[in-house]
Write a protein that holds these residues in place. Structure first.
Motif, PDB file in Angstrom:
ATOM      1  N   PRO A  30       0.805  -1.220   0.000  1.00  0.00           N
ATOM      2  CA  PRO A  30       0.000   0.000   0.000  1.00  0.00           C
ATOM      3  C   PRO A  30       0.842   1.276   0.000  1.00  0.00           C
ATOM      4  CG  PRO A  30      -0.041  -1.026   2.164  1.00  0.00           C
ATOM      5  CD  PRO A  30       0.721  -1.952   1.260  1.00  0.00           C
ATOM      6  N   MET A  31       2.149   1.162   0.224  1.00  0.00           N
ATOM      7  CA  MET A  31       3.006   2.343   0.277  1.00  0.00           C
ATOM      8  C   MET A  31       3.868   2.491  -0.975  1.00  0.00           C
ATOM      9  SD  MET A  31       4.044   2.436   4.348  1.00  0.00           S
ATOM     10  CE  MET A  31       5.638   1.795   4.040  1.00  0.00           C
ATOM     11  N   ALA A  32       3.614   1.673  -2.009  1.00  0.00           N
ATOM     12  CA  ALA A  32       4.407   1.750  -3.240  1.00  0.00           C
ATOM     13  C   ALA A  32       4.236   3.121  -3.875  1.00  0.00           C
ATOM     14  CB  ALA A  32       3.980   0.651  -4.208  1.00  0.00           C
ATOM     15  N   GLY A  33       5.314   3.584  -4.497  1.00  0.00           N
ATOM     16  CA  GLY A  33       5.278   4.881  -5.161  1.00  0.00           C
ATOM     17  C   GLY A  33       4.487   4.837  -6.446  1.00  0.00           C
ATOM     18  N   PRO A  34       4.319   5.986  -7.106  1.00  0.00           N
ATOM     19  CA  PRO A  34       3.561   6.041  -8.361  1.00  0.00           C
ATOM     20  C   PRO A  34       4.159   5.148  -9.452  1.00  0.00           C
ATOM     21  CG  PRO A  34       4.201   8.262  -7.633  1.00  0.00           C
ATOM     22  CD  PRO A  34       4.819   7.288  -6.698  1.00  0.00           C
ATOM     23  N   ASP A  35       5.468   4.902  -9.381  1.00  0.00           N
ATOM     24  CA  ASP A  35       6.117   4.031 -10.356  1.00  0.00           C
ATOM     25  C   ASP A  35       6.042   2.567  -9.961  1.00  0.00           C
ATOM     26  OD1 ASP A  35       7.792   4.154  -8.168  1.00  0.00           O
ATOM     27  OD2 ASP A  35       9.605   4.626  -9.331  1.00  0.00           O
ATOM     28  N   GLY A  36       5.425   2.266  -8.813  1.00  0.00           N
ATOM     29  CA  GLY A  36       5.260   0.900  -8.346  1.00  0.00           C
ATOM     30  C   GLY A  36       6.387   0.389  -7.473  1.00  0.00           C
ATOM     31  N   VAL A  37       7.458   1.149  -7.311  1.00  0.00           N
ATOM     32  CA  VAL A  37       8.590   0.717  -6.500  1.00  0.00           C
ATOM     33  C   VAL A  37       8.190   0.752  -5.024  1.00  0.00           C
ATOM     34  CG1 VAL A  37      10.975   1.232  -5.824  1.00  0.00           C
ATOM     35  CG2 VAL A  37      10.266   1.473  -8.215  1.00  0.00           C
ATOM     36  N   VAL A  38       8.496  -0.334  -4.335  1.00  0.00           N
ATOM     37  CA  VAL A  38       8.151  -0.423  -2.908  1.00  0.00           C
ATOM     38  C   VAL A  38       9.141   0.402  -2.084  1.00  0.00           C
ATOM     39  CG1 VAL A  38       7.005  -2.671  -3.096  1.00  0.00           C
ATOM     40  CG2 VAL A  38       9.452  -2.585  -2.660  1.00  0.00           C
ATOM     41  N   PRO A  39       8.704   0.960  -0.944  1.00  0.00           N
ATOM     42  CA  PRO A  39       9.574   1.828  -0.146  1.00  0.00           C
ATOM     43  C   PRO A  39      10.762   1.102   0.489  1.00  0.00           C
ATOM     44  CG  PRO A  39       7.534   1.424   1.016  1.00  0.00           C
ATOM     45  CD  PRO A  39       7.377   0.831  -0.358  1.00  0.00           C
ATOM     46  N   CYS A  40      10.724  -0.215   0.520  1.00  0.00           N
ATOM     47  CA  CYS A  40      11.832  -0.972   1.104  1.00  0.00           C
ATOM     48  C   CYS A  40      12.862  -1.386   0.060  1.00  0.00           C
ATOM     49  CB  CYS A  40      11.295  -2.190   1.851  1.00  0.00           C
ATOM     50  SG  CYS A  40      10.267  -3.271   0.840  1.00  0.00           S
ATOM     51  N   ALA A  41      12.651  -1.006  -1.209  1.00  0.00           N
ATOM     52  CA  ALA A  41      13.573  -1.372  -2.278  1.00  0.00           C
ATOM     53  C   ALA A  41      14.977  -0.863  -1.957  1.00  0.00           C
ATOM     54  CB  ALA A  41      13.092  -0.814  -3.605  1.00  0.00           C
ATOM     55  N   GLY A  42      15.955  -1.757  -2.076  1.00  0.00           N
ATOM     56  CA  GLY A  42      17.339  -1.415  -1.784  1.00  0.00           C
ATOM     57  C   GLY A  42      17.694  -1.505  -0.311  1.00  0.00           C
ATOM     58  N   LEU A  43      16.731  -1.885   0.508  1.00  0.00           N
ATOM     59  CA  LEU A  43      16.950  -1.975   1.951  1.00  0.00           C
ATOM     60  C   LEU A  43      16.710  -3.397   2.436  1.00  0.00           C
ATOM     61  CD1 LEU A  43      15.045   1.334   2.782  1.00  0.00           C
ATOM     62  CD2 LEU A  43      17.525   1.033   2.610  1.00  0.00           C
ATOM     63  N   LEU A  44      16.582  -3.572   3.732  1.00  0.00           N
ATOM     64  CA  LEU A  44      16.253  -4.855   4.347  1.00  0.00           C
ATOM     65  C   LEU A  44      14.898  -4.728   5.017  1.00  0.00           C
ATOM     66  CD1 LEU A  44      19.628  -5.530   6.210  1.00  0.00           C
ATOM     67  CD2 LEU A  44      18.913  -6.535   4.052  1.00  0.00           C
ATOM     68  N   ILE A  45      14.159  -5.833   5.102  1.00  0.00           N
ATOM     69  CA  ILE A  45      12.923  -5.841   5.879  1.00  0.00           C
ATOM     70  C   ILE A  45      13.022  -6.905   6.960  1.00  0.00           C
ATOM     71  CG2 ILE A  45      11.462  -4.916   4.046  1.00  0.00           C
ATOM     72  CD1 ILE A  45      10.420  -7.792   3.568  1.00  0.00           C
ATOM     73  N   ALA A  46      12.372  -6.641   8.079  1.00  0.00           N
ATOM     74  CA  ALA A  46      12.388  -7.573   9.209  1.00  0.00           C
ATOM     75  C   ALA A  46      11.126  -7.361  10.032  1.00  0.00           C
ATOM     76  CB  ALA A  46      13.614  -7.353  10.084  1.00  0.00           C
ATOM     77  N   PRO A  47      10.659  -8.398  10.751  1.00  0.00           N
ATOM     78  CA  PRO A  47       9.492  -8.232  11.621  1.00  0.00           C
ATOM     79  C   PRO A  47       9.870  -7.410  12.849  1.00  0.00           C
ATOM     80  CG  PRO A  47      10.410 -10.411  11.912  1.00  0.00           C
ATOM     81  CD  PRO A  47      11.178  -9.764  10.808  1.00  0.00           C
ATOM     82  N   SER A  48       8.863  -7.003  13.601  1.00  0.00           N
ATOM     83  CA  SER A  48       9.126  -6.196  14.797  1.00  0.00           C
ATOM     84  C   SER A  48       9.922  -6.977  15.834  1.00  0.00           C
ATOM     85  CB  SER A  48       7.818  -5.676  15.393  1.00  0.00           C
ATOM     86  OG  SER A  48       6.966  -6.758  15.696  1.00  0.00           O
ATOM     87  N   ARG A  49       9.735  -8.289  15.885  1.00  0.00           N
ATOM     88  CA  ARG A  49      10.509  -9.135  16.804  1.00  0.00           C
ATOM     89  C   ARG A  49      11.586  -9.868  16.025  1.00  0.00           C
ATOM     90  NH1 ARG A  49       6.018 -12.581  18.642  1.00  0.00           N
ATOM     91  NH2 ARG A  49       4.606 -11.159  17.676  1.00  0.00           N
ATOM     92  N   PRO A  50      12.769 -10.041  16.581  1.00  0.00           N
ATOM     93  CA  PRO A  50      13.849 -10.719  15.854  1.00  0.00           C
ATOM     94  C   PRO A  50      13.487 -12.161  15.494  1.00  0.00           C
ATOM     95  CG  PRO A  50      14.683  -9.659  17.845  1.00  0.00           C
ATOM     96  CD  PRO A  50      13.186  -9.568  17.893  1.00  0.00           C
ATOM     97  N   ASP A  51      13.880 -12.578  14.307  1.00  0.00           N
ATOM     98  CA  ASP A  51      13.672 -13.938  13.831  1.00  0.00           C
ATOM     99  C   ASP A  51      14.795 -14.242  12.842  1.00  0.00           C
ATOM    100  OD1 ASP A  51      12.848 -16.396  12.980  1.00  0.00           O
ATOM    101  OD2 ASP A  51      10.905 -15.741  12.232  1.00  0.00           O
ATOM    102  N   PRO A  52      15.993 -14.571  13.342  1.00  0.00           N
ATOM    103  CA  PRO A  52      17.143 -14.733  12.455  1.00  0.00           C
ATOM    104  C   PRO A  52      17.025 -15.869  11.450  1.00  0.00           C
ATOM    105  CG  PRO A  52      17.664 -15.462  14.675  1.00  0.00           C
ATOM    106  CD  PRO A  52      16.295 -14.851  14.723  1.00  0.00           C
ATOM    107  N   GLU A  53      16.110 -16.815  11.676  1.00  0.00           N
ATOM    108  CA  GLU A  53      16.006 -17.943  10.761  1.00  0.00           C
ATOM    109  C   GLU A  53      15.471 -17.519   9.396  1.00  0.00           C
ATOM    110  OE1 GLU A  53      14.279 -22.488  10.678  1.00  0.00           O
ATOM    111  OE2 GLU A  53      13.999 -21.257  12.442  1.00  0.00           O
ATOM    112  N   TYR A  54      14.549 -16.570   9.360  1.00  0.00           N
ATOM    113  CA  TYR A  54      13.916 -16.180   8.104  1.00  0.00           C
ATOM    114  C   TYR A  54      14.173 -14.729   7.721  1.00  0.00           C
ATOM    115  CZ  TYR A  54      11.355 -20.432   9.045  1.00  0.00           C
ATOM    116  OH  TYR A  54      11.024 -21.721   9.317  1.00  0.00           O
TER     117      TYR A  54
END
Length: 176
Positions: A30-54
């Protein structure tokens, strides 16, 4: 979706630079830009709680997809496979105990067996039950699904294109 908060992290520092709530029910960011690129592009994503396995997941620059849903589906499949495996093992443990009890009660089928033979017999008997077979199929199915979800994400990320090509566009390019 079980995820309710996704941290977007700087790949160099690991610090949170933004937070999102994951994909919409249709799997779209829902936060993708007008060009469709997601805001996390070029970065890392992770859940609020640590989960190193995934996690964390690296997202390629210019990416136009939300992979949180696929990672969650893979995790769910692996969890279900593990539950089926644990239930299968618990069933085997019960069968071993039952066969040992019958041997100690002088059941003629088991009373002269060694401990190893009792365990083999219990395993053989348990494997033939419908419950054991169903649990094994469930484990295998969920593992295959998890592998498929992870393979899909890997394919999308390594396909060299940050933008999906529609089937009609692909066909029109190959037609004379």
């Amino acid at each position: 979706m079980t995820m309710n908060l996704i941290r977007i992290l700087d790949p160099d520092t690991g610090e949170t630079v933004r937070v999102c709530h994951g994909p919409s029910p249709t799997g779209v960011c829902p936060m993708a830009g007008p060009d469709g690129v997601v805001p996390c592009a070029g970065l890392l994503i992770a859940p609020s709680r640590p989960d190193p396995e995934y996690w964390p997941l690296p997202i390629p620059a210019g990416y136009r997809h939300c992979d949180v849903i696929w990672n969650e589906r893979a995790r769910s499949g692996l969890n279900k496979a593990e539950q089926a495996r644990e239930q299968w093992q618990a069933g085997l443990t019960r069968e071993v105990q039952r066969v040992r009890y019958l041997a100690s009660a002088k059941d003629p089928r088991y009373r002269k067996m060694t401990e190893r033979e009792l365990e083999k017999t219990a395993l053989w008997r348990w494997r033939l039950t419908g419950e054991a077979q169903s649990l094994r199929r469930s484990e295998e199915k969920n593992e295959r699904q998890a592998e498929a979800y992870l393979a899909f994400v890997k394919f999308r990320r390594t396909s060299g294109s940050s933008r999906p090509v529609s089937l009609t566009a692909r066909n029109s390019r190959t037609s004379p």
